[in-house]
Write an enzyme that holds these catalytic residues in place. Structure first.
Site, mmCIF file in Angstrom:
data_model
loop_
_atom_site.group_PDB
_atom_site.id
_atom_site.type_symbol
_atom_site.label_atom_id
_atom_site.label_comp_id
_atom_site.label_asym_id
_atom_site.label_seq_id
_atom_site.Cartn_x
_atom_site.Cartn_y
_atom_site.Cartn_z
ATOM 1 N N SER A 259 0.824 -1.194 0.000
ATOM 2 C CA SER A 259 0.000 0.000 0.000
ATOM 3 C C SER A 259 0.857 1.242 0.000
ATOM 4 C CB SER A 259 -0.895 0.016 1.239
ATOM 5 O OG SER A 259 -0.111 0.214 2.396
ATOM 6 N N LYS A 260 0.280 2.282 -0.483
ATOM 7 C CA LYS A 260 0.953 3.562 -0.581
ATOM 8 C C LYS A 260 1.506 4.017 0.775
ATOM 9 C CE LYS A 260 1.370 7.283 -3.290
ATOM 10 N NZ LYS A 260 1.810 7.161 -4.659
ATOM 11 N N ARG A 261 0.616 4.038 1.717
ATOM 12 C CA ARG A 261 0.975 4.561 3.027
ATOM 13 C C ARG A 261 2.182 3.848 3.610
ATOM 14 N NH1 ARG A 261 -0.196 3.553 8.137
ATOM 15 N NH2 ARG A 261 -1.410 1.713 7.644
#
Length: 518
Positions: A259-261
RNA sequence: GCCCCCAUCGUCUAGGGGACUAGGACGCCACCCUUUCAAGGUGGAAACCGGGGUUCGAAUCCCCGUGGGGGCACCA
């Protein structure tokens, strides 16, 4: 043996995620391997999350990777429409049949209060607020009269699947073998929302059947909903596709799906090493981000295919054709694979180095343009490609290596001084270089090298220490591509002018003499 | 919490009972090459999660632990 037809069915709620692309790669490989058809279906039954741009982004991503669908919303086909919101009649008909056969029932319960993502994201701790999905089946056995009455009142309702209450359901997965679930753990999932749109479970079964999908190749996260699909298929008399649950792509630290985060901190950490003139390693999980950063599509294909599958024991670089030749569904792994930015970078650099100079030149052109430089002639472009080829890991790093070609340089006196030569020596070297190069003809890397090497001899210094100040004078910094080729790419007059300017700067800087001793 | 899946170097993996002193790749370390930075070359450290079985023999098969991942929405 039915003909192979596989589909990639993302929901257009955002930009294409590389995890999704990996699943697409497996689908594509299997289609090509088996002489089958690769289909793209748009799962847009959640109107609230639909994003138009996501459609184009997905299309662009597939084209970029070179795995274009044979059938889909943009390419057409005999099994359309390929957009679920245009197939509502089919889902309604299926729901009616399930209702009629008793395999589904109307539910008049209101939506869950604690609903969906409404969960407080800051409460991240233990034992959370959220319940555990327990619908109490309150409406499962409503008396017919009650249902009729509610309907007459115009009460909103959903349609739920009537799951078995005992026994177990099994599935032969192409990768995992037999999978089994026990009825006591089931829920009666909603298959038709009160707005008349189907949920994933119904839509996927209806469409896979209508599109004659032979293999449902999807990420592991769908495994848990398989029993619902088994029941729906059975109730509808559908011959189910072979289910193929492929492993997920995990974050670099293995914590959660990519995921991006989560990736942010790794990207930042990776770029801490600033020995390269261009920083890189920003957090990326979207296909378009990798494209923009200058990762080659053939590298993405190669790398993606390696996540959860291996080409052979000791070879891991291959073309799509080679991958097709060896691909087998059974060889896909069972466990998740972490995303490794460093390996991706290595691979990208490796492929770049293997590129022909002219090929690399064309790929670099747009990145140079973005940086404000449009080479007037292709020889210069090729020259640049040659200079950066062994130094960049992504195409976007190219401009940073040759900015001095189109920008003014401002070397500092400190950088210009080579410790072994001292201020005087460095200044003298620069001046001699300017004199020696001013009238040089022809202006080529070879002739420049001849001049500068003989210059070192006549000055009685080693080549290395002499070239340092010259490089700094012309390129503005200590780190640059090889000297002779770099100088040859610039106008002779510019090179001489920069050398003279550097010499003047040093001549004005007596105070620096003290630096020498150090 | 409940259910499901998974488990070889830090990471991606080869391995499917004896060919394993466990192979390759990334990363890391050292040395070489070298005008900076790279690239390249050579060498090195580094793994079968734990415990029980089965077997003449287990990284490979079974069970239990442990660990990790996923799922449990009128999202897909």
């Amino acid at each position: 043996m039915r003909p192979v037809r596989v589909r990639m069915a993302p929901s257009p709620t955002g930009f294409t995620h590389v995890g999704n692309l990996r699943t697409a790669v497996f689908n594509w490989l299997w289609a090509r391997k088996s002489g089958g058809v690769f289909i793209w279906r748009v799962e847009d039954t959640d109107r609230s999350r639909f994003i138009e741009a996501a459609l184009h982004d997905f299309r662009d991503s597939l084209v970029w990777l070179g795995i274009e669908p044979d059938e889909g919303p943009f390419s057409g086909g005999d099994f359309g429409p390929y957009v679920q919101s245009e197939r509502l009649d089919k889902y309604r008909e299926a729901a009616e049949r399930l209702l009629a056969s008793g395999d589904a029932y109307r539910c008049f319960c209101p939506p869950r209060e604690d609903g969906a993502g409404a969960a407080d994201p800051t409460s991240g701790g233990e034992g959370g607020s959220t319940g555990h999905g327990g619908y109490d089946r309150r409406c499962r056995d409503l008396a017919p009269e009650v249902v009729t009455e509610r309907l007459a009142q115009g009460a909103p309702f959903t349609i739920r699947l009537r799951m078995p209450l005992e026994g177990s359901l099994t599935l032969q997965d192409a990768i995992h073998g037999q999978l089994e679930w026990h009825a006591e753990n089931f829920n009666d999932p909603i298959i038709m929302k009160s707005d008349g749109f189907p949920t994933y479970h119904l839509a996927v079964c209806v469409d896979d059947a209508a599109m004659e999908i032979s293999h449902a190749i999807r990420a592991d996260e769908w495994m848990g909903s398989s029993p619902y699909h088994i029941v729906i298929n059975r109730a509808l008399g559908i011959e189910p596709p072979t289910y193929v649950h492929v492993p997920m792509v995990l974050n670099p630290d293995g914590r959660g799906k990519l995921s991006k985060r989560k990736t942010v901190k790794y990207g930042v950490a990776a770029s801490d090493d600033s020995s390269s003139p261009v920083g890189h390693g920003v957090a990326m999980v979207q296909a378009r981000e990798f494209r923009a950063a200058g990762y080659l599509p053939e590298v993405m294909f190669n790398y993606l295919a390696l996540l959860g599958w291996s080409y052979s024991g000791d070879e891991e670089l291959f073309t799509p054709e080679q991958a097709i030749a060896r691909f087998q569904l059974e060889d896909i792994h069972k466990s998740g694979a972490r995303w490794d930015p460093e390996k991706l970078d290595w691979m990208n650099g490796h492929y770049i180095r293997a590129l022909a100079v002219d090929d690399l030149a064309e790929r670099i052109r747009p990145f140079l343009a973005d940086a404000g430089f449009t080479p007037e002639d292709d020889a210069v472009l090729a020259g640049i490609a040659g200079l950066v080829r062994e130094r960049i890991t992504t195409l976007s790093e190219a401009p940073g290596w040759v900015e001095w070609l189109w920008r003014e340089v401002e070397p500092t006196a400190t950088d210009l001084v080579q410790p072994k030569l001292g201020v005087q020596g460095s200044a003298a070297g620069i001046a001699a270089a300017a004199d020696g190069l001013a009238a040089l003809e022809p202006w080529t890397a070879e002739s420049i090298e001849t001049v500068l090497r003989s210059l070192a001899d006549s000055l009685g210094v080693k080549a290395g220490p002499l070239f340092g100040p010259i490089r700094v004078a012309v390129t503005g910094g200590g780190v640059a591509p090889p000297l002779f080729d770099s100088l040859a790419l610039l106008d002779q007059a510019v090179v001489v002018a920069r050398l003279r300017a550097a010499h003047a700067l040093l001549a004005d800087t007596e105070g620096l003499e003290t630096v020498d001793g150090a």
